[in-house]
Design a protein around this motif. Sequence first.
Motif, PDB file in Angstrom:
ATOM      1  N   PHE A  60      -1.468 -10.591  -7.015  1.00 37.28           N
ATOM      2  CA  PHE A  60      -2.408  -9.487  -6.777  1.00 37.28           C
ATOM      3  C   PHE A  60      -2.329  -8.444  -7.888  1.00 37.28           C
ATOM      4  O   PHE A  60      -3.352  -7.916  -8.338  1.00 37.28           O
ATOM      5  N   LEU A  61      -1.104  -8.168  -8.342  1.00 37.96           N
ATOM      6  CA  LEU A  61      -0.962  -7.174  -9.408  1.00 37.96           C
ATOM      7  C   LEU A  61      -1.646  -7.650 -10.683  1.00 37.96           C
ATOM      8  O   LEU A  61      -2.281  -6.873 -11.394  1.00 37.96           O
ATOM      9  N   GLN A  62      -1.554  -8.967 -10.944  1.00 33.18           N
ATOM     10  CA  GLN A  62      -2.211  -9.505 -12.142  1.00 33.18           C
ATOM     11  C   GLN A  62      -3.731  -9.362 -12.039  1.00 33.18           C
ATOM     12  O   GLN A  62      -4.382  -8.963 -12.995  1.00 33.18           O
ATOM     13  N   PHE A  63      -4.258  -9.649 -10.858  1.00 33.34           N
ATOM     14  CA  PHE A  63      -5.683  -9.454 -10.596  1.00 33.34           C
ATOM     15  C   PHE A  63      -6.116  -8.032 -10.925  1.00 33.34           C
ATOM     16  O   PHE A  63      -7.174  -7.786 -11.494  1.00 33.34           O
TER      17      PHE A  63
ATOM     18  N   PRO B 115     -13.735  -1.168  -6.411  1.00 34.68           N
ATOM     19  CA  PRO B 115     -12.726  -0.349  -5.723  1.00 34.68           C
ATOM     20  C   PRO B 115     -12.330  -0.957  -4.378  1.00 34.68           C
ATOM     21  O   PRO B 115     -11.163  -0.909  -3.994  1.00 34.68           O
ATOM     22  N   ASP B 116     -13.309  -1.553  -3.675  1.00 39.88           N
ATOM     23  CA  ASP B 116     -13.013  -2.180  -2.382  1.00 39.88           C
ATOM     24  C   ASP B 116     -11.993  -3.294  -2.525  1.00 39.88           C
ATOM     25  O   ASP B 116     -11.036  -3.394  -1.777  1.00 39.88           O
ATOM     26  N   LYS B 117     -12.248  -4.160  -3.533  1.00 38.83           N
ATOM     27  CA  LYS B 117     -11.344  -5.287  -3.764  1.00 38.83           C
ATOM     28  C   LYS B 117      -9.961  -4.760  -4.137  1.00 38.83           C
ATOM     29  O   LYS B 117      -8.935  -5.260  -3.679  1.00 38.83           O
ATOM     30  N   ARG B 118      -9.962  -3.714  -4.975  1.00 41.79           N
ATOM     31  CA  ARG B 118      -8.697  -3.154  -5.428  1.00 41.79           C
ATOM     32  C   ARG B 118      -7.871  -2.677  -4.219  1.00 41.79           C
ATOM     33  O   ARG B 118      -6.691  -2.989  -4.089  1.00 41.79           O
ATOM     34  N   THR B 119      -8.553  -1.953  -3.316  1.00 45.55           N
ATOM     35  CA  THR B 119      -7.862  -1.468  -2.111  1.00 45.55           C
ATOM     36  C   THR B 119      -7.319  -2.635  -1.298  1.00 45.55           C
ATOM     37  O   THR B 119      -6.202  -2.604  -0.797  1.00 45.55           O
ATOM     38  N   GLN B 120      -8.130  -3.686  -1.215  1.00 48.63           N
ATOM     39  CA  GLN B 120      -7.717  -4.857  -0.447  1.00 48.63           C
ATOM     40  C   GLN B 120      -6.471  -5.507  -1.066  1.00 48.63           C
ATOM     41  O   GLN B 120      -5.524  -5.848  -0.354  1.00 48.63           O
ATOM     42  N   TYR B 121      -6.471  -5.638  -2.401  1.00 44.51           N
ATOM     43  CA  TYR B 121      -5.314  -6.238  -3.071  1.00 44.51           C
ATOM     44  C   TYR B 121      -4.067  -5.392  -2.841  1.00 44.51           C
ATOM     45  O   TYR B 121      -2.970  -5.901  -2.620  1.00 44.51           O
ATOM     46  N   ILE B 122      -4.257  -4.072  -2.908  1.00 47.59           N
ATOM     47  CA  ILE B 122      -3.105  -3.185  -2.720  1.00 47.59           C
ATOM     48  C   ILE B 122      -2.565  -3.352  -1.299  1.00 47.59           C
ATOM     49  O   ILE B 122      -1.355  -3.479  -1.090  1.00 47.59           O
ATOM     50  N   ASP B 123      -3.462  -3.391  -0.323  1.00 48.58           N
ATOM     51  CA  ASP B 123      -3.013  -3.558   1.067  1.00 48.58           C
ATOM     52  C   ASP B 123      -2.283  -4.887   1.283  1.00 48.58           C
ATOM     53  O   ASP B 123      -1.238  -4.928   1.933  1.00 48.58           O
ATOM     54  N   PHE B 124      -2.843  -5.959   0.699  1.00 45.27           N
ATOM     55  CA  PHE B 124      -2.167  -7.255   0.802  1.00 45.27           C
ATOM     56  C   PHE B 124      -0.766  -7.173   0.211  1.00 45.27           C
ATOM     57  O   PHE B 124       0.204  -7.646   0.794  1.00 45.27           O
TER      58      PHE B 124
END
Length: 226
Positions: free
Chosen positions: A35-38, A46-55
């Motif tokens: 996720f960090l690489q993504f 921004p939505d996807k970013r928030t989702q990756y951070i939550d995961f």
Amino acid sequence: IVSEVKRLEKLRIVGDIAASISHEIRNPLTVTRGFLQFMKRNDITPDKRTQYIDFSLGELSRAEDIINDYLTFAKPTLENVMKLDVLEELKYVKNVVTPFALINNVEILFKNTAEVFVIGEKQKLHQCLINIVKNGVEAMPDGGILTIDLQMINKHAHIAIQDTGIGMNREQIERLGSPYYSTKDKGTGLGTMVVYSIVKAMNGKMNVASELNKGTTITLVFPVVV
Ligand code: ADP
Ligand code: MG
């Protein structure tokens, strides 16, 4: 010969569990790295970013849970053994778990207290008690009161931790302490295994009394020292 074989068998089991646990921890770390690489890419919303951070945060707390529950099992022997004031250690544990309890609307109260001393390793006794208290809190999804009772009976310290939660049936009680046995969505199934291992190392006993939808009382019994 028999005891040596048993000892080797035990070491083998500990080794197996240690290996599978490093695997369990490596998984969430690998996922988080992905996720960090993504997130280095600048074409993500921004939505996807928030989702990756939550995961990622979810995966990291998974790894943390496993480490917290398991931490001492790989070394079931006691090292820094000393005389412990049981009430003082129970108060410490109460303070450590209180924030977690409050989030779950659970109040932790003492019933009886006593001046008793046992022999053991402070951190391991803490870990053992924290695992039991945490399970008690988690067993009360609608909140409630968790009672800690300390008494000296026949030269033994009796520590009883009682919840008024979901309880367990006979089969669940019997499976308690088997590695990875958990009925929780995000459970590790390692907490009680660690509890058993520490109680045994301290020459103690653990009793479980439970009734479905009524609650559970876990009682630890340790020989006292003067
Ligand atoms: P985890 O808490 O990660 O599930 P544990 O080894 O601590 O793993 O507990 C194993 C299982 O034992 C729990 O998932 C639950 O089903 C049961 N259990 C333990 N303590 C209690 C309790 N106080 N009340 C009801 N069930 C419990
Ligand atoms: Mg647990």
